[in-house]
Design an enzyme around this catalytic site. Structure first.
Site, PDB file in Angstrom:
ATOM      1  N   TYR A  98      -8.967   4.870   8.382  1.00  0.00           N
ATOM      2  CA  TYR A  98      -9.233   5.137   9.806  1.00  0.00           C
ATOM      3  C   TYR A  98     -10.276   6.249   9.870  1.00  0.00           C
ATOM      4  O   TYR A  98     -10.122   7.269   9.183  1.00  0.00           O
ATOM      5  CB  TYR A  98      -7.968   5.638  10.498  1.00  0.00           C
TER       6      TYR A  98
ATOM      7  N   LYS B  78       1.575  -0.716  15.274  1.00  0.00           N
ATOM      8  CA  LYS B  78       2.998  -0.763  15.628  1.00  0.00           C
ATOM      9  C   LYS B  78       3.430  -2.001  16.431  1.00  0.00           C
ATOM     10  O   LYS B  78       4.630  -2.271  16.540  1.00  0.00           O
ATOM     11  CB  LYS B  78       3.371   0.483  16.451  1.00  0.00           C
TER      12      LYS B  78
ATOM     13  N   TYR C 192       4.062   6.288  10.412  1.00  0.00           N
ATOM     14  CA  TYR C 192       3.228   5.132  10.058  1.00  0.00           C
ATOM     15  C   TYR C 192       4.037   4.093   9.289  1.00  0.00           C
ATOM     16  O   TYR C 192       3.935   2.902   9.549  1.00  0.00           O
ATOM     17  CB  TYR C 192       2.023   5.592   9.229  1.00  0.00           C
TER      18      TYR C 192
ATOM     19  N   HIS D 215       0.836  -1.200   0.000  1.00  0.00           N
ATOM     20  CA  HIS D 215       0.000   0.000   0.000  1.00  0.00           C
ATOM     21  C   HIS D 215       0.873   1.252   0.000  1.00  0.00           C
ATOM     22  O   HIS D 215       1.764   1.387   0.824  1.00  0.00           O
ATOM     23  CB  HIS D 215      -0.913   0.022   1.233  1.00  0.00           C
TER      24      HIS D 215
ATOM     25  N   PRO E 114      -3.572  -0.448  19.171  1.00  0.00           N
ATOM     26  CA  PRO E 114      -3.349  -0.882  17.783  1.00  0.00           C
ATOM     27  C   PRO E 114      -3.521   0.209  16.730  1.00  0.00           C
ATOM     28  O   PRO E 114      -3.252  -0.033  15.553  1.00  0.00           O
ATOM     29  CB  PRO E 114      -4.392  -1.995  17.581  1.00  0.00           C
TER      30      PRO E 114
HETATM   31  P1  RFL Z   1       2.645 -12.548  21.150  1.00  0.00           P
HETATM   32  O1  RFL Z   1       2.236 -12.604  19.725  1.00  0.00           O
HETATM   33  O2  RFL Z   1       1.619 -12.268  22.167  1.00  0.00           O
HETATM   34  O3  RFL Z   1       3.341 -13.931  21.463  1.00  0.00           O
HETATM   35  C1  RFL Z   1       3.681 -14.321  22.783  1.00  0.00           C
HETATM   36  C2  RFL Z   1       3.690 -15.819  22.835  1.00  0.00           C
HETATM   37  O4  RFL Z   1       4.149 -16.245  24.126  1.00  0.00           O
HETATM   38  C3  RFL Z   1       3.370 -17.347  24.549  1.00  0.00           C
HETATM   39  N1  RFL Z   1       3.413 -17.505  26.012  1.00  0.00           N
HETATM   40  C4  RFL Z   1       4.087 -18.491  26.639  1.00  0.00           C
HETATM   41  N2  RFL Z   1       4.856 -19.483  26.174  1.00  0.00           N
HETATM   42  C5  RFL Z   1       5.379 -20.345  27.085  1.00  0.00           C
HETATM   43  N3  RFL Z   1       5.153 -20.274  28.426  1.00  0.00           N
HETATM   44  C6  RFL Z   1       4.379 -19.292  28.929  1.00  0.00           C
HETATM   45  N4  RFL Z   1       4.146 -19.220  30.248  1.00  0.00           N
HETATM   46  C7  RFL Z   1       3.822 -18.341  28.031  1.00  0.00           C
HETATM   47  N5  RFL Z   1       3.014 -17.255  28.175  1.00  0.00           N
HETATM   48  C8  RFL Z   1       2.785 -16.770  26.945  1.00  0.00           C
HETATM   49  C9  RFL Z   1       1.980 -17.000  24.029  1.00  0.00           C
HETATM   50  O5  RFL Z   1       1.144 -18.147  23.951  1.00  0.00           O
HETATM   51  C10 RFL Z   1       2.303 -16.396  22.672  1.00  0.00           C
HETATM   52  O6  RFL Z   1       2.287 -17.359  21.641  1.00  0.00           O
HETATM   53  O7  RFL Z   1       3.816 -11.476  21.366  1.00  0.00           O
HETATM   54  P2  RFL Z   1       4.981 -10.957  20.398  1.00  0.00           P
HETATM   55  O8  RFL Z   1       5.694 -12.113  19.736  1.00  0.00           O
HETATM   56  O9  RFL Z   1       5.736  -9.977  21.181  1.00  0.00           O
HETATM   57  O10 RFL Z   1       4.196 -10.218  19.199  1.00  0.00           O
HETATM   58  C11 RFL Z   1       3.478  -9.041  19.444  1.00  0.00           C
HETATM   59  C12 RFL Z   1       2.279  -8.946  18.484  1.00  0.00           C
HETATM   60  O11 RFL Z   1       1.558 -10.151  18.548  1.00  0.00           O
HETATM   61  C13 RFL Z   1       1.370  -7.758  18.830  1.00  0.00           C
HETATM   62  O12 RFL Z   1       2.130  -6.640  19.191  1.00  0.00           O
HETATM   63  C14 RFL Z   1       0.474  -7.356  17.627  1.00  0.00           C
HETATM   64  O13 RFL Z   1      -0.479  -8.344  17.352  1.00  0.00           O
HETATM   65  C15 RFL Z   1      -0.248  -6.029  17.907  1.00  0.00           C
HETATM   66  N6  RFL Z   1      -1.160  -5.633  16.831  1.00  0.00           N
HETATM   67  C16 RFL Z   1      -0.693  -5.049  15.667  1.00  0.00           C
HETATM   68  N7  RFL Z   1       0.648  -4.886  15.481  1.00  0.00           N
HETATM   69  C17 RFL Z   1       1.126  -4.380  14.288  1.00  0.00           C
HETATM   70  O14 RFL Z   1       2.354  -4.230  14.150  1.00  0.00           O
HETATM   71  N8  RFL Z   1       0.282  -4.039  13.246  1.00  0.00           N
HETATM   72  C18 RFL Z   1      -1.069  -4.181  13.357  1.00  0.00           C
HETATM   73  O15 RFL Z   1      -1.787  -3.914  12.392  1.00  0.00           O
HETATM   74  C19 RFL Z   1      -1.606  -4.665  14.605  1.00  0.00           C
HETATM   75  N9  RFL Z   1      -2.935  -4.821  14.801  1.00  0.00           N
HETATM   76  C20 RFL Z   1      -2.536  -5.829  16.990  1.00  0.00           C
HETATM   77  C21 RFL Z   1      -3.407  -5.397  15.935  1.00  0.00           C
HETATM   78  C22 RFL Z   1      -3.072  -6.428  18.130  1.00  0.00           C
HETATM   79  C23 RFL Z   1      -4.438  -6.597  18.256  1.00  0.00           C
HETATM   80  N10 RFL Z   1      -4.926  -7.240  19.415  1.00  0.00           N
HETATM   81  C24 RFL Z   1      -5.633  -8.461  19.343  1.00  0.00           C
HETATM   82  C25 RFL Z   1      -4.468  -6.784  20.690  1.00  0.00           C
HETATM   83  C26 RFL Z   1      -4.781  -5.548  16.062  1.00  0.00           C
HETATM   84  C27 RFL Z   1      -5.305  -6.121  17.240  1.00  0.00           C
HETATM   85  C28 RFL Z   1      -6.796  -6.214  17.338  1.00  0.00           C
HETATM   86  C1  PHB Z   2      -5.601  -4.874  10.911  1.00  0.00           C
HETATM   87  O1  PHB Z   2      -5.657  -5.057   9.692  1.00  0.00           O
HETATM   88  O2  PHB Z   2      -5.905  -5.765  11.711  1.00  0.00           O
HETATM   89  C2  PHB Z   2      -5.143  -3.570  11.424  1.00  0.00           C
HETATM   90  C3  PHB Z   2      -4.782  -2.557  10.554  1.00  0.00           C
HETATM   91  C4  PHB Z   2      -4.356  -1.334  11.043  1.00  0.00           C
HETATM   92  C5  PHB Z   2      -4.286  -1.137  12.416  1.00  0.00           C
HETATM   93  C6  PHB Z   2      -4.638  -2.140  13.293  1.00  0.00           C
HETATM   94  C7  PHB Z   2      -5.071  -3.356  12.795  1.00  0.00           C
HETATM   95  O3  PHB Z   2      -3.885   0.062  12.889  1.00  0.00           O
END
Ligand code: RFL
Ligand code: PHB
Length: 389
Positions: free
Chosen positions: A200, A296, A384, A72, A292
């Protein structure tokens, strides 16, 4: 079992770190609480900075992303029912990649077998021991057996709820936190996206976001009260509300369809310092959370492990501890800039229930400034698309 680095958690941080270390010939074992099927089904982030895609390219785990991901060149903001287009590529010369975290994780897990990166799935009762020494180890239950892995370093990539951060004494650390009085209700559906780029929206009824996973799969979010009940949102109510908030320029292009996933996520800003204690290092959500809005979280997980893998490689290859000693400060400098951006964008785009009329007018002025100032748009675009590593 004995290894060089034991990594707790197989989210994006743990998997990318494991691969970066293996590429440099360093042994690593990942231990994960969940099953592989659970991890591969989890719906999370969608937008990758080029700093993250470059890392996947360096690992040569970018084939499917290059085929199926969507590059994008811009992003959009709806304010007062008008679409503001931010030309990311024109303003920065760079682009973002729309490719789901679920897919990134799947690709990294699939490559782990052929690259000799063992992942122990479904571990329970994990403990982290001896982090004050050069001989740390973890113990856990796997298939009802107690296991122990000795390593030179332990890296906590176990997300916000994992045990690693709690192993660092409170007297040696500090955390900073901000909570928001609302959450995001997300819906995934197999319908074409309503716009060619991410949108957004700031609306008096609350924030909305139109994103996608492919040209056939859409991801939408709505701001909802913090204690909202998921059952209060049957699909039709979601689609009706989304149309109102995205406004007349975007809403006519929405294709409705049954939700294949629907969930509510709380919003939080959180930083834990330092990201190292003795032989234990933290990376990703284990050390920091962003709302979110700026997309980031996953990208910060990637930049943390880029820094940390450089430092670990320097230690194992050259015997130098300089990189490891500087890791926390180096990572936190980038983390705080993303915290700032994510907070600012959240502030700009959401309806804060306790805002005074004065604060609402300020928000409007800020949106008006963004709509009419290239400088403001460049500022947003630069953050961004991702600050350089
Ligand atoms: P994770 O992905 O949470 O992985 C952590 C892992 O550790 C495991 N764990 C254990 N393992 C062994 N023993 C234990 N006691 C443990 N306790 C936990 C867990 O099961 C898990 O598998 O962390 P990590 O690797 O630091 O990654 C971070 C990302 O997942 C997170 O920051 C993003 O998903 C945030 N996020 C977004 N980030 C972006 O860069 N771009 C986006 O567009 C974006 N959109 C989002 C998001 C997060 C969202 N939610 C659900 C909060 C949108 C949403 C809705
Ligand atoms: C997504 O596609 O899940 C998404 C995109 C942009 C954001 C957060 C989540 O800022």
């Amino acid at each position: 079992m004995k290894t060089d680095v034991v990594i707790i958690g197989s989210g994006p941080a743990g998997l990318m770190l494991g691969h970066l270390l293996r590429l440099a010939g360093i042994e690593a074992v990942i231990v994960e609480r969940q099953t592989r099927a659970h991890i591969e089904a989890r719906i999370r982030a969608g937008v990758l900075e080029d700093t993250t895609t470059n890392l996947l390219e360096r690992l040569n785990i970018d084939g499917r992303m290059k085929d199926e991901g969507l590059l994008h060149s811009g992003v959009n903001i709806v304010a007062n029912d008008r679409l503001i287009h931010i030309d990311i590529n024109g303003l920065t010369g760079r682009q973002v990649m729309v490719y789901g975290q679920t897919e990134v994780t799947r690709d990294l897990i699939e490559a782990s077998t052929e690259r000799d990166l063992p992942i122990v799935w479904g571990v329970d009762s994990l403990t982290i021991n001896n982090i004050n020494s050069d001989t740390p180890y973890v113990t856990f239950l796997a298939n009802s057996e107690t296991e122990r892995i000795d390593a030179r370093f332990v890296v906590g990539c176990d997300g916000y709820h994992g045990p690693s951060r709690g192993s660092i004494p409170a007297s040696a650390s500090q955390s900073y936190e901000l909570t928001y009085p609302f959450g995001w209700l997300g819906l995934l559906a197999d319908v074409p996206p309503c716009h060619e780029e991410v949108v957004y929206a700031n609306h008096p009824r609350g924030f909305a976001l139109a994103s996608m996973r492919s040209m056939k799969r859409s991801r939408y979010y709505l701001q909802v009260p913090i204690d909202e009940d998921l059952d209060a949102w049957p699909d039709e109510r979601f689609w009706d509300e989304l149309a109102i908030r995205l406004g007349p320029e975007v809403a006519p292009s929405i294709t409705r369809g049954p939700a294949i996933e629907k969930s509510i996520a709380q919003l939080r800003s959180f930083v834990f310092e330092p990201m190292r204690y003795g032989s234990l290092f933290l990376a990703g959500d284990a050390a920091h959370i962003v709302p979110p809005t700026g997309a980031k979280g996953l990208n910060l997980a990637a930049s943390d492990v880029a820094y940390l893998s450089d430092a670990l490689i320097e230690w194992f290859d050259k015997g130098s501890a300089n990189g490891l000693d500087g890791y926390s400060d180096r990572a936190l400098a980038r983390v705080w800039k993303s915290e700032r951006f994510s907070w600012q964008l959240t502030r700009l785009l959401h309806r804060f229930p306790d805002d005074s009329d004065f604060e609402r007018r300020l928000q409007q002025a800020e949106l008006d400034y963004l709509a009419n100032s290239e400088t403001a748009q460049r500022n947003l675009a630069e953050n961004y698309v991702g600050l350089p590593l």
